[in-house]
Design a protein around this motif. Structure first.
Motif, PDB file in Angstrom:
ATOM      1  N   GLY A  16      10.365 -37.865 -22.028  1.00  0.00           N
ATOM      2  CA  GLY A  16      10.588 -37.558 -20.368  1.00  0.00           C
ATOM      3  C   GLY A  16       9.528 -38.035 -19.473  1.00  0.00           C
ATOM      4  O   GLY A  16       9.685 -38.095 -18.309  1.00  0.00           O
ATOM      5  N   THR A  17       8.071 -38.421 -20.082  1.00  0.00           N
ATOM      6  CA  THR A  17       7.253 -39.223 -18.993  1.00  0.00           C
ATOM      7  C   THR A  17       7.006 -40.510 -19.592  1.00  0.00           C
ATOM      8  O   THR A  17       6.036 -41.376 -18.957  1.00  0.00           O
ATOM      9  CB  THR A  17       5.679 -38.424 -19.596  1.00  0.00           C
ATOM     10  OG1 THR A  17       5.658 -38.466 -21.004  1.00  0.00           O
ATOM     11  CG2 THR A  17       5.780 -37.090 -19.114  1.00  0.00           C
ATOM     12  N   GLY A  18       8.116 -41.058 -20.528  1.00  0.00           N
ATOM     13  CA  GLY A  18       7.934 -42.651 -21.057  1.00  0.00           C
ATOM     14  C   GLY A  18       8.680 -43.464 -20.054  1.00  0.00           C
ATOM     15  O   GLY A  18       9.468 -43.073 -19.134  1.00  0.00           O
ATOM     16  N   GLY A  38      10.340 -32.985 -22.379  1.00  0.00           N
ATOM     17  CA  GLY A  38       9.909 -33.118 -23.599  1.00  0.00           C
ATOM     18  C   GLY A  38       8.904 -33.850 -24.061  1.00  0.00           C
ATOM     19  O   GLY A  38       9.307 -35.188 -24.356  1.00  0.00           O
ATOM     20  N   SER A  39       7.613 -33.645 -24.063  1.00  0.00           N
ATOM     21  CA  SER A  39       6.650 -34.550 -24.391  1.00  0.00           C
ATOM     22  C   SER A  39       5.299 -33.649 -24.860  1.00  0.00           C
ATOM     23  O   SER A  39       5.293 -32.524 -24.565  1.00  0.00           O
ATOM     24  CB  SER A  39       6.293 -35.334 -23.344  1.00  0.00           C
ATOM     25  OG  SER A  39       5.355 -34.920 -22.426  1.00  0.00           O
ATOM     26  N   ARG A  40       4.622 -34.135 -25.310  1.00  0.00           N
ATOM     27  CA  ARG A  40       2.975 -33.670 -25.633  1.00  0.00           C
ATOM     28  C   ARG A  40       2.475 -33.080 -24.487  1.00  0.00           C
ATOM     29  O   ARG A  40       1.603 -31.795 -24.656  1.00  0.00           O
ATOM     30  CB  ARG A  40       2.160 -34.518 -26.493  1.00  0.00           C
ATOM     31  CG  ARG A  40       2.890 -35.011 -27.751  1.00  0.00           C
ATOM     32  CD  ARG A  40       1.950 -36.234 -28.486  1.00  0.00           C
ATOM     33  NE  ARG A  40       2.093 -37.206 -27.459  1.00  0.00           N
ATOM     34  CZ  ARG A  40       1.269 -38.312 -27.586  1.00  0.00           C
ATOM     35  NH1 ARG A  40       0.841 -38.475 -28.867  1.00  0.00           N
ATOM     36  NH2 ARG A  40       1.165 -39.361 -26.765  1.00  0.00           N
ATOM     37  N   THR A  41       2.491 -33.632 -23.337  1.00  0.00           N
ATOM     38  CA  THR A  41       1.745 -33.170 -22.312  1.00  0.00           C
ATOM     39  C   THR A  41       2.670 -32.315 -21.166  1.00  0.00           C
ATOM     40  O   THR A  41       1.942 -31.811 -20.246  1.00  0.00           O
ATOM     41  CB  THR A  41       1.277 -34.384 -21.508  1.00  0.00           C
ATOM     42  OG1 THR A  41       2.442 -35.307 -21.270  1.00  0.00           O
ATOM     43  CG2 THR A  41       0.216 -35.301 -22.064  1.00  0.00           C
ATOM     44  N   ALA A  42       3.721 -31.941 -21.594  1.00  0.00           N
ATOM     45  CA  ALA A  42       4.684 -31.428 -20.909  1.00  0.00           C
ATOM     46  C   ALA A  42       4.461 -29.615 -20.935  1.00  0.00           C
ATOM     47  O   ALA A  42       3.766 -29.311 -21.946  1.00  0.00           O
ATOM     48  CB  ALA A  42       6.314 -31.644 -21.118  1.00  0.00           C
ATOM     49  N   PHE A  46       6.174 -30.495 -26.278  1.00  0.00           N
ATOM     50  CA  PHE A  46       6.889 -30.783 -27.445  1.00  0.00           C
ATOM     51  C   PHE A  46       6.083 -31.598 -28.361  1.00  0.00           C
ATOM     52  O   PHE A  46       5.658 -32.888 -27.726  1.00  0.00           O
ATOM     53  CB  PHE A  46       8.246 -31.226 -26.997  1.00  0.00           C
ATOM     54  CG  PHE A  46       8.956 -31.992 -28.039  1.00  0.00           C
ATOM     55  CD1 PHE A  46       9.814 -31.549 -28.775  1.00  0.00           C
ATOM     56  CD2 PHE A  46       8.923 -33.403 -28.194  1.00  0.00           C
ATOM     57  CE1 PHE A  46      10.477 -31.716 -29.916  1.00  0.00           C
ATOM     58  CE2 PHE A  46       9.704 -34.209 -29.407  1.00  0.00           C
ATOM     59  CZ  PHE A  46      10.606 -33.200 -29.997  1.00  0.00           C
ATOM     60  N   GLU A  47       6.248 -31.668 -29.540  1.00  0.00           N
ATOM     61  CA  GLU A  47       5.453 -32.569 -30.533  1.00  0.00           C
ATOM     62  C   GLU A  47       6.364 -32.833 -31.799  1.00  0.00           C
ATOM     63  O   GLU A  47       6.734 -31.957 -32.505  1.00  0.00           O
ATOM     64  CB  GLU A  47       4.130 -32.116 -31.002  1.00  0.00           C
ATOM     65  CG  GLU A  47       3.567 -32.611 -32.051  1.00  0.00           C
ATOM     66  CD  GLU A  47       2.929 -34.151 -31.898  1.00  0.00           C
ATOM     67  OE1 GLU A  47       3.590 -35.148 -32.423  1.00  0.00           O
ATOM     68  OE2 GLU A  47       1.908 -34.213 -31.184  1.00  0.00           O
ATOM     69  N   TRP A  48       6.640 -34.157 -31.784  1.00  0.00           N
ATOM     70  CA  TRP A  48       7.617 -34.464 -33.125  1.00  0.00           C
ATOM     71  C   TRP A  48       6.819 -34.004 -34.266  1.00  0.00           C
ATOM     72  O   TRP A  48       7.780 -33.895 -35.279  1.00  0.00           O
ATOM     73  CB  TRP A  48       8.222 -36.083 -32.986  1.00  0.00           C
ATOM     74  CG  TRP A  48       9.042 -36.380 -31.914  1.00  0.00           C
ATOM     75  CD1 TRP A  48       8.850 -37.176 -30.854  1.00  0.00           C
ATOM     76  CD2 TRP A  48      10.332 -36.474 -32.183  1.00  0.00           C
ATOM     77  NE1 TRP A  48      10.285 -37.537 -30.357  1.00  0.00           N
ATOM     78  CE2 TRP A  48      10.999 -36.830 -31.295  1.00  0.00           C
ATOM     79  CE3 TRP A  48      11.130 -35.591 -33.306  1.00  0.00           C
ATOM     80  CZ2 TRP A  48      12.750 -36.914 -31.021  1.00  0.00           C
ATOM     81  CZ3 TRP A  48      12.511 -35.392 -33.178  1.00  0.00           C
ATOM     82  CH2 TRP A  48      13.100 -36.326 -32.094  1.00  0.00           C
ATOM     83  N   SER A  67      14.629 -39.429 -27.529  1.00  0.00           N
ATOM     84  CA  SER A  67      13.722 -40.730 -27.656  1.00  0.00           C
ATOM     85  C   SER A  67      12.404 -40.608 -28.569  1.00  0.00           C
ATOM     86  O   SER A  67      11.787 -39.676 -28.387  1.00  0.00           O
ATOM     87  CB  SER A  67      13.473 -41.069 -26.357  1.00  0.00           C
ATOM     88  OG  SER A  67      12.190 -42.120 -26.323  1.00  0.00           O
ATOM     89  N   TYR A  68      12.579 -40.990 -29.646  1.00  0.00           N
ATOM     90  CA  TYR A  68      11.594 -40.774 -30.892  1.00  0.00           C
ATOM     91  C   TYR A  68      10.211 -41.496 -30.477  1.00  0.00           C
ATOM     92  O   TYR A  68      10.535 -42.813 -30.245  1.00  0.00           O
ATOM     93  CB  TYR A  68      12.171 -41.180 -32.084  1.00  0.00           C
ATOM     94  CG  TYR A  68      11.303 -40.498 -33.233  1.00  0.00           C
ATOM     95  CD1 TYR A  68      11.170 -39.212 -33.493  1.00  0.00           C
ATOM     96  CD2 TYR A  68      10.287 -41.461 -33.629  1.00  0.00           C
ATOM     97  CE1 TYR A  68      10.427 -38.854 -34.523  1.00  0.00           C
ATOM     98  CE2 TYR A  68       9.317 -41.174 -34.719  1.00  0.00           C
ATOM     99  CZ  TYR A  68       9.305 -39.863 -35.015  1.00  0.00           C
ATOM    100  OH  TYR A  68       8.339 -39.179 -36.042  1.00  0.00           O
ATOM    101  N   ALA A  69       9.011 -41.075 -30.789  1.00  0.00           N
ATOM    102  CA  ALA A  69       7.903 -41.454 -30.372  1.00  0.00           C
ATOM    103  C   ALA A  69       7.014 -41.688 -31.777  1.00  0.00           C
ATOM    104  O   ALA A  69       7.070 -40.593 -32.448  1.00  0.00           O
ATOM    105  CB  ALA A  69       7.112 -40.920 -29.531  1.00  0.00           C
TER     106      ALA A  69
END
Ligand SMILES: NC(=O)c1ccc[n+]([C@@H]2O[C@H](COP(=O)([O-])OP(=O)(O)OC[C@H]3O[C@@H](n4cnc5c(N)ncnc54)[C@H](OP(=O)(O)O)[C@@H]3O)[C@@H](O)[C@H]2O)c1
Length: 280
Positions: A16-18, A38-42, A46-48, A67-69
């Motif tokens: 969601g920050t991409g 959902g992201s590492r910085t939210a 959230f961390e895959w 969205s997979y990273a």
């Protein structure tokens, strides 16, 4: 909280920050839909690579944009997406939308996993993002006035991230898109040289495009400080996916939105106006 807000579904936007996720999150917010990034910085993070972080972000969520990273084609992506959708179903999620890549057998395997999984889904199978030239690894070379890539005459129907985000937003909000696979391309095939030409014209600055051997390209990425994993991902994309297999147009944007996709020249013109290509 008003009664109206209580009735709105909570949507989780992974990545969601991409480039696509933040555009979807903004569109949902404009329409008054509660969004969780959902992201590492939210917060919560959230961390895959850490499934212990998944239940927290899925709590109370109705629909999810996946969205997979770093890339849906990397090893481990299919297993993670499979496990994540299982977990999402267990926690009461109703529908998912998967961001996928075009011409990548690994991405198509991930699509099948989601299609065969427990939740109704929409697949967005996307060609190269136009915004890679303004919001990703091609911005620096554009600013330096010299873009050297291991591609020559191959054409690609670069797709605008705003079109993808619009389709993603509709798919999250309207269950009639469930079961659809939208192949999202721009309306025109361009070589990378053509794309750089459009950007140079719009930005009113000289930018040279040169085709170089793959080995020279990867050596340059390594000396620029990219990790071996990042170098191998970018080389895979240039050596395997950009072999002409994606040199054809598809009507996914039109089918989903009832209008044609945005042309690369429009992207270049609008992006040039932001000044992003003038800062050096
Ligand atoms: N770029 C293209 O042309 C293209 C074309 C077709 C398909 N795709 C697909 O689009 C997806 C997005 O790729 P992108 O290059 O555009 O990246 P992006 O979405 O612009 O950036 C990556 C996003 O994922 C988050 N993230 C990164 N590592 C993470 C991790 N380990 N766990 C959780 N979140 C993480 C980042 O936020 P934080 O840093 O805050 O964690 C960021 O929001 C990929 O699956 C790719 O395969 C890309």
């Amino acid at each position: 909280m008003t009664q109206n807000m209580q009735q709105q579904p909570l949507v989780l936007v992974l990545g969601g920050t991409g480039k696509i996720g933040r555009r979807i999150a903004a569109r949902l917010a404009t329409r008054g839909v509660p969004v969780r990034i959902g992201s590492r910085t939210a917060a919560p993070a959230f961390e895959w690579n850490d499934p212990a972080t998944w239940p927290g972000v899925l709590n109370g969520v109705q629909n999810v944009f996946i969205s997979y990273a770093p890339d849906i084609a990397v090893p481990g992506a299919q297993q993670a997406v499979a496990e994540f959708t299982r977990q999402a179903a267990t926690q009461g999620v109703a529908r998912v939308v998967l961001l996928s890549g075009r011409g990548e057998p690994e991405a198509e395997a991930a699509e099948r996993i989601v299609q065969d999984g427990p939740l109704p889904c929409t697949i967005l199978r996307c060609s190269w993002f136009a915004q890679n030239f303004s919001e990703d690894f091609l911005l620096d070379p554009v600013l330096a006035g010299e873009v050297a890539l291991p591609v020559d005459g191959v054409t690609e129907p670069f797709v605008d991230c705003d079109d993808i985000a619009e389709v993603g937003t509709e798919a999250l909000l309207d269950g009639r898109h469930a079961g659809q696979l939208y192949e999202l391309t721009g309306p025109r095939l361009l070589t990378f040289g053509d794309a750089i030409g459009e950007i140079a014209r719009a930005a009113e600055r000289p930018i040279r495009f040169t085709a170089i051997p793959l080995a020279e390209f990867t050596a340059g990425l390594t000396s620029a400080g990219l990790s071996p994993d990042e170098v191998s991902l970018v080389s895979y994309l240039f050596s395997t996916v950009l072999d002409g297999r994606n040199s054809c147009l598809r009507n996914g944007v039109e089918r989903a939105l009832g209008r044609p996709p945005r042309d690369f020249a429009d992207y270049a013109r609008e992006t040039a106006k932001t000044g992003i290509w003038s800062s050096r």
